[in-house]
Design a protein around this motif. Structure first.
Motif, PDB file in Angstrom:
ATOM      1  N   ALA A  94       0.840  -1.203   0.000  1.00  0.00           N
ATOM      2  CA  ALA A  94       0.000   0.000   0.000  1.00  0.00           C
ATOM      3  C   ALA A  94       0.873   1.251   0.000  1.00  0.00           C
ATOM      4  N   ILE A  95       1.967   1.212   0.762  1.00  0.00           N
ATOM      5  CA  ILE A  95       2.915   2.331   0.729  1.00  0.00           C
ATOM      6  C   ILE A  95       3.585   2.384  -0.637  1.00  0.00           C
ATOM      7  N   GLY A  96       3.902   1.225  -1.191  1.00  0.00           N
ATOM      8  CA  GLY A  96       4.483   1.175  -2.523  1.00  0.00           C
ATOM      9  C   GLY A  96       3.572   1.791  -3.573  1.00  0.00           C
ATOM     10  N   ALA A  97       2.262   1.543  -3.453  1.00  0.00           N
ATOM     11  CA  ALA A  97       1.308   2.127  -4.398  1.00  0.00           C
ATOM     12  C   ALA A  97       1.294   3.642  -4.272  1.00  0.00           C
ATOM     13  N   ALA A  98       1.392   4.148  -3.046  1.00  0.00           N
ATOM     14  CA  ALA A  98       1.452   5.598  -2.843  1.00  0.00           C
ATOM     15  C   ALA A  98       2.721   6.173  -3.452  1.00  0.00           C
TER      16      ALA A  98
END
Length: 390
Positions: A94-98
């Protein structure tokens, strides 16, 4: 909007961490958001992205009770891009997607969060666990539920047992993961509701078995909490007041979510892939924050990321000195999930940033740490972040 070449973590927030907390999980999330905004020096009007894992899990709400839509609605966020989904490599994806959204110029400041309410949910199953019991089983659960193997402890134990058989891993070696987590949790004020006394090897060895070779202290503990990380564009750093930490590289992989016939945990593929995306090497890392939903998983990360050879993880951690707070590779300095509660992945990124900023009060590693690895996932799914203080 111009794309940013870099993405940085600029804000950290975490609610109270506890067991069966009376505060509603959405309010715990708001608490963590407010702390993260204050840390970054941002206002809600500057937030234009929201990312979470795995999204709201209707029917088993305790596992993930707050969606990105919920947060946008209650806080009035004007979001340009948001995501909440389980179909990602692992929690830190999820942080990677951000990060990817920031680098593409879609957003400037994104809130990333993971909220858990599994302890509170067990106290109120009618509200939070209405879908946990079913009359029939479908999908991959048809191969586990009839054998009372619904817990991932049973599945992870098979990896650990094979490691013991092939490479000689011992329970005394494995116990150092839980013991180290306990020691570090005792230094972490937010872990006080989870760990109240330091774990000893004798106590570990005499604990009841859950799924051989994993005992009670090899399994993380249900907790209630929300953890928030704010990701900002490199060209927006003039708007923040905190010390930014750059996301230097990231990687992830999935090999059959069903866990069926997976030869090696995804940490091995993910770990090797991480180093192909950066000029840094494992030798440059100052601290590691490894997902420890079960104590065996950090061993797969040690080997997968190349801190030791495959099969040498047990010997690497033997005695616990190497991974201790004052060791050559401090691990899970906040206590990990074994010592500080099942924050489900996001606690590792939160702690890595604190260590790189020098703000891990009471448990700060010595020297001037500049590089950290945070990971999430186990078994056939994994995600890793390489974080740098430039």
């Amino acid at each position: 909007m111009m794309a940013s070449t870099e993405a940085y973590i600029t804000g950290l927030g975490q609610s109270e961490v506890g067991v069966r907390l009376p505060r509603h999980p959405l309010l715990l999330t708001v608490d963590a958001v407010r702390e993260a905004l204050d840390d970054a020096g941002l206002t809600l009007s500057q937030i234009d992205g929201v990312f979470t894992y795995p999204g709201k899990m209707n029917g088993y709400t305790a596992f993930s009770p707050v969606s990105s839509d919920d947060l946008i609605e209650v806080l009035g966020i004007k979001s340009k891009w948001h995501l909440g989904a389980a179909e990602q490599p692992a929690q830190l994806a999820a942080i990677g997607a951000a990060v990817m959204a920031v680098k593409q110029g879609l957003v400037r400041h994104a809130i990333c969060f993971r909220t858990v309410y599994e302890a509170g949910g067990m106290a109120d199953p009618g509200t939070y666990m209405s879908g946990a019991r079913q009359d029939t089983v479908t999908g991959s659960s048809q191969w586990t539920s009839p054998f009372w193997a619904t817990s991932a402890a049973c599945w992870t134990a098979q990896y650990a047992a094979r490691h013991m058989h092939r490479y000689g891993l011992t329970r005394e070696q494995l116990g150092q993961i839980a013991i180290n987590g306990s020691k570090n949790a005792m230094r972490n004020p937010r872990a006080r509701a989870i760990t109240k006394e330091e774990l000893t090897l004798d106590k570990y060895m005499s604990a009841r078995m859950i799924s051989t070779p994993l005992c009670l202290y090899d399994c993380d503990r249900f907790s209630d909490a929300s953890t928030v990380v704010i990701v900002s564009a490199g060209d927006a750093l003039g708007e923040v007041k905190s010390t930014p930490v750059r996301v230097a590289a990231m990687s992830g992989s999935v090999d059959r979510y069903s866990w069926d016939q997976v030869e090696w945990p995804a940490a091995y593929e993910t770990g090797a892939d991480l180093w192909t995306r950066t000029d840094y090497t494992a030798a440059d890392v100052d601290t590691v924050q490894f997902y420890d939903g079960f104590a065996f998983l950090p061993i797969t990360w040690l080997e997968g990321l190349g801190f030791c050879e495959k099969g040498e993880g047990g010997r690497f951690i033997e005695g616990g000195t190497r991974i201790a707070l004052d060791g050559e590779l401090p691990m899970n300095t906040f206590g990990g999930q074994l010592g500080a509660g099942r924050l489900h992945g996001f606690g590792f990124a939160h702690e890595a940033v604190n260590q790189l900023r020098g703000t891990a009060t009471g448990r700060q590693i010595a020297g001037d740490p500049k590089l950290a690895v945070a990971t999430s996932g186990g078994g056939p799914m994994a995600a890793a972040l390489l974080l740098a203080r430039d």
